[in-house]
Design an enzyme around this catalytic site. Structure first.
Site, PDB file in Angstrom:
ATOM      1  N   GLU A  46      41.571  44.411   9.792  1.00 17.96           N
ATOM      2  CA  GLU A  46      41.636  43.690   8.523  1.00 17.96           C
ATOM      3  C   GLU A  46      41.073  44.502   7.352  1.00 17.96           C
ATOM      4  OE1 GLU A  46      39.695  39.882   8.625  1.00 17.96           O
ATOM      5  OE2 GLU A  46      40.036  39.498   6.500  1.00 17.96           O
ATOM      6  N   GLU A  52      34.507  28.160   6.331  1.00 16.54           N
ATOM      7  CA  GLU A  52      35.746  28.373   5.583  1.00 16.54           C
ATOM      8  C   GLU A  52      36.698  27.179   5.696  1.00 16.54           C
ATOM      9  OE1 GLU A  52      37.127  32.237   7.014  1.00 16.54           O
ATOM     10  OE2 GLU A  52      35.804  33.251   5.596  1.00 16.54           O
ATOM     11  N   ASP A  92      31.209  40.652   7.191  1.00 11.65           N
ATOM     12  CA  ASP A  92      32.544  40.353   7.694  1.00 11.65           C
ATOM     13  C   ASP A  92      33.326  41.608   8.090  1.00 11.65           C
ATOM     14  OD1 ASP A  92      34.703  38.886   8.400  1.00 11.65           O
ATOM     15  OD2 ASP A  92      35.344  38.376   6.378  1.00 11.65           O
TER      16      ASP A  92
END
Ligand code: GCW
Length: 712
Positions: free
Chosen positions: A424, A317, A396
């Site tokens: 998240e 990323e 993820d």
């Protein structure tokens, strides 16, 4: 007993409550004073020396000051005691009763422990006549023993309690904070943080509230955590400086956490030799680069002798990494490991490496495959002090995904399992979503098939060779630490599972409930305990029901990842798709016709996952693209399952809210209000999820709900 002498000594060992700051007092989480009542009302003798023994003494002294007990530190006279907390190596005391208790503890240890030592962090708890005795080989063991006694409450003094020996199954039990020193323009002070600001940093500087950090260390130690990284794995300009110019900021945190047995780690950028050292390259094969890491690391240890090591997100990323220089991740990790090795440090090198510039039109690339493809060819090439840190699933931190096949494919590498305590993708601490049962499933998973070794075994390793358990923290400067007060249970559960990944998450939940809401401080302990249990225990499955169906994942709102966004990522570069069309939904990851991801598993699961017939329902859409009318093992069709679970999920949240309302007036009003407010939001958000997901699939498929409920 020498009453006068002991009175003096008591005075000496009592400590003040932490100095008041301008900040409001924070919630006591699982260490409210009340949890110390049973201990604090007794006569306690602490025997031994060392910084962590002083911590024990401090804890016991505060408890005794509050509840009328007494405490002695290695007294040179005879005293009557109820509890002995002693280091095994500490000299004899002129107290026959205490020595008899110690001897009884030793005898119990021989009996249950095959004469083994207790290790750096282990302890023994035994009853010796009227006395509860805790023995440890090292001060940290005594501290963990103390918190065990607190957890047991009255049960620690049960005359019939058989002796117990405890040692952590995992050597490193680590939290990663994704806290930024400087506020990031998009991610803010804490990346994916849902509990306010950082307890470490504010606007580019250390926050300076050391009392709060100390309090945090205390909570973590009581859950079992012994390592922490204090800055984001995405390392910005300001954060990079923590390794060199601003090392003092890290040393200060390390000093505060040390008395609780917590070692500090640092996230570093792979480009540090360039951005900090002024070198022209960060190539791991370059001699000057190696020398720079060695010298820089030596400097770190001069300042922080018990520094834990580095955490690295490389070639992921947008973070720099060895690929820039045509090197692989073993080359990259080893150069840092080489620098840390002489000092006993470790590198946690993350396996979260994938192409985040995918073309959604390209069906041949599969993000789920990436970590395995990058890392398994490197098995055996990492130095002994490299821990490859693998997210528990291949994508993820989704609400549901299969366990990462990497965890079964690198036998010659130390592997750590990475969990995400910060929610998240699981409701961001606005939704109640107790993750213990999910983590329990992951840790009990047998990647080689039924009866084989588990993921817990992989993290443990043989003779402590495993890399341990790591999680992204969910804490911040919020009054309740975690935004949602009930999200404290996730943090506590992580610590306990990291101590022993084979513990039962349901039992841990009840432990958390009775510590945080002590029965002795509640008018109706049965009601409070039962209600909290009912609200939390199945809440992860409830969350799963009203969000993305059958393991397909990633139907979240882009960017902030909160709330529904069914096509939010469907045509993006991030590699997370569901491929819904008018006929069906799901990702074909079979070997026969899909991306081949299923074949990354050892044979048993490769076969189970390969076909829609044998694939477990909850992962069906992760592995297969199936028609809406496909019949699940449950007997329902995929489309009807989607409708049913979404209606049920919202009903369950409404029940949660009603249950919570029965606690009004029974518990701390501040906790009550905060949770009540968040449950309102959860009902709203779950309803939105239900209606958007149901409407989406109804419009795609044209298949009506067989029960005729409202779909928009
Ligand atoms: O889940 C994703 C998050 C990123 C995070 C990344 C990672 C720190 O959306 O915010 O970056 O994972 O694990 O590195």
């Amino acid at each position: 007993m020498n009453a006068e002498g002991s009175a003096d000594l008591e005075q000496l060992v009592f400590t003040e409550e932490p100095e008041g700051t301008d900040e409001p007092r924070v919630h006591a989480a699982w260490l409210p004073p009340e949890a110390f009542r049973a201990l604090g009302a007794r006569r306690v003798l602490v025997h031994g020396q060392g910084m962590l023994v002083d911590t024990v003494l401090d804890e016991v002294s505060r408890a005794c000051a509050r509840y009328g007990g007494r405490v002695w530190h290695s007294p040179s006279w005879d005293v009557d005691v109820d509890v002995v907390l002693a280091l095994r190596g500490a000299g004899e005391l002129p107290n026959p009763a205490v020595e008899a208790a110690r001897a009884a503890g030793e005898a119990a240890l021989v009996e249950i422990g095959d004469g083994e030592t207790l290790g750096d962090e282990g302890f023994l708890l035994a009853r010796a006549g009227e006395v509860t005795v805790v023995l440890a080989d090292a001060p940290a063991g005594l501290l963990y023993g103390l918190f065990h006694v607190v957890r047991l409450c009255a049960a620690a003094y049960d005359p019939a309690r058989p002796p117990e020996r405890h040692r952590p199954a995992l050597r490193r039990r680590m939290l990663n904070h994704w806290d930024n020193v400087a506020v990031h323009p998009v991610m803010g002070q804490v990346e994916r943080g849902y509990a306010g600001g950082s307890i470490f940093w504010r606007d580019g500087r250390p926050r300076g509230d050391l009392a709060r950090i100390r309090e945090y260390g205390r909570l973590l130690a009581a859950s079992g955590v012994n390592a922490i990284s204090v800055n984001n794995v995405n390392v910005g300009r300001t954060e990079a400086l923590l390794l060199t110019d601003r090392l003092g900021d890290i040393a200060e945190i390390a000093d505060v956490l040390r008395p609780y047995g917590i070692r500090v780690h640092l996230s570093v950028t792979f480009a540090a030799p360039v951005v900090l050292g002024g070198l022209s390259t960060a190539d791991p094969m370059d001699e000057a680069v190696r020398a720079w890491w060695a010298a820089t690391t030596r400097n770190v240890y001069e300042r922080i002798p018990d520094f834990g090591g580095y955490v690295v997100k490389a070639d992921s990323e947008g973070q720099p990494g060895p690929f820039t220089y045509g090197r692989d991740h073993a080359d990259g990790a080893n150069v840092l490991a080489e620098a840390l090795a002489p000092h006993g440090g470790v590198v946690h090198w993350r396996a979260f490496v994938y192409n985040h510039h995918q073309d959604w039109r390209d069906r041949s690339t599969d993000r789920a495959r990436a970590a395995y493809d990058h890392f398994t060819p490197l098995d055996g090439r990492f130095r002994a002090n490299v821990v490859v840190q693998v997210k528990f699933g291949p994508v993820d931190f989704q609400t549901r995904e299969p366990v990462s096949p990497v965890l079964a494919a690198m036998p010659a590498t130390r592997l750590a399992v990475e969990l995400q305590v910060t929610q998240e993708y699981t409701g961001q601490q606005r939704h109640v979503c107790h993750l213990g049962p999910w983590w329990g499933e992951v840790l009990r998973f047998e990647p080689w098939g039924p009866g084989g070794r588990t993921i817990a075994d992989v993290a443990t390793g043989v003779a402590e060779s495993g890399g341990g358990l790591v999680a992204v923290a969910n804490t911040g400067d919020d009054l309740f630490w975690t935004g949602h007060p009930l999200a404290q249970a996730n943090l506590y559960t992580f610590g306990r599972l990291a101590w022993d990944p084979r513990l039962d998450p349901t039992a841990i939940l009840d432990e958390w409930i009775s510590l945080t809401f002590p029965p002795s401080a509640t008018a109706d302990p049965e009601l409070v305990g039962r209600t909290l249990h009912e609200i939390l225990d199945d809440s992860w499955r409830t969350y799963e029901r009203y969000t993305a169906p059958l393991g397909v994942g990633f139907m979240v709102h882009p960017g902030d990842h909160y709330g529904p966004g069914i096509d939010g990522y469907e045509y993006t570069r991030w590699g997370t798709y569901h491929f819904a069309d008018r006929d069906g939904v799901g990702v074909d990851r079979s070997r026969a016709s899909g991306t081949g991801f299923a074949a990354q598993y050892p044979p048993y699961w490769a076969q189970v996952y390969e076909s829609p017939e044998s694939c477990p329902d909850e992962l069906l859409l992760f592995f297969h693209h199936v028609p809406y009318e496909h019949v699940l093992h449950s007997g329902s069709t995929v489309i009807q399952h989607i409708y049913d679970t979404h209606f049920t999920g919202v009903e369950e949240v409404a029940v949660m809210r009603r249950r919570w309302q029965t606690l009004n007036g029974m518990i701390d009003p501040a906790v009550y209000e905060r949770v009540a407010e968040r449950l309102d939001e959860q009902v709203r958000s779950a309803t939105e999820w239900r209606d958007q997901v149901n409407a989406y699939f109804f419009r795609k498929s044209g298949v009506p709900d067989e029960r005729g409920r409202t779909i928009y």
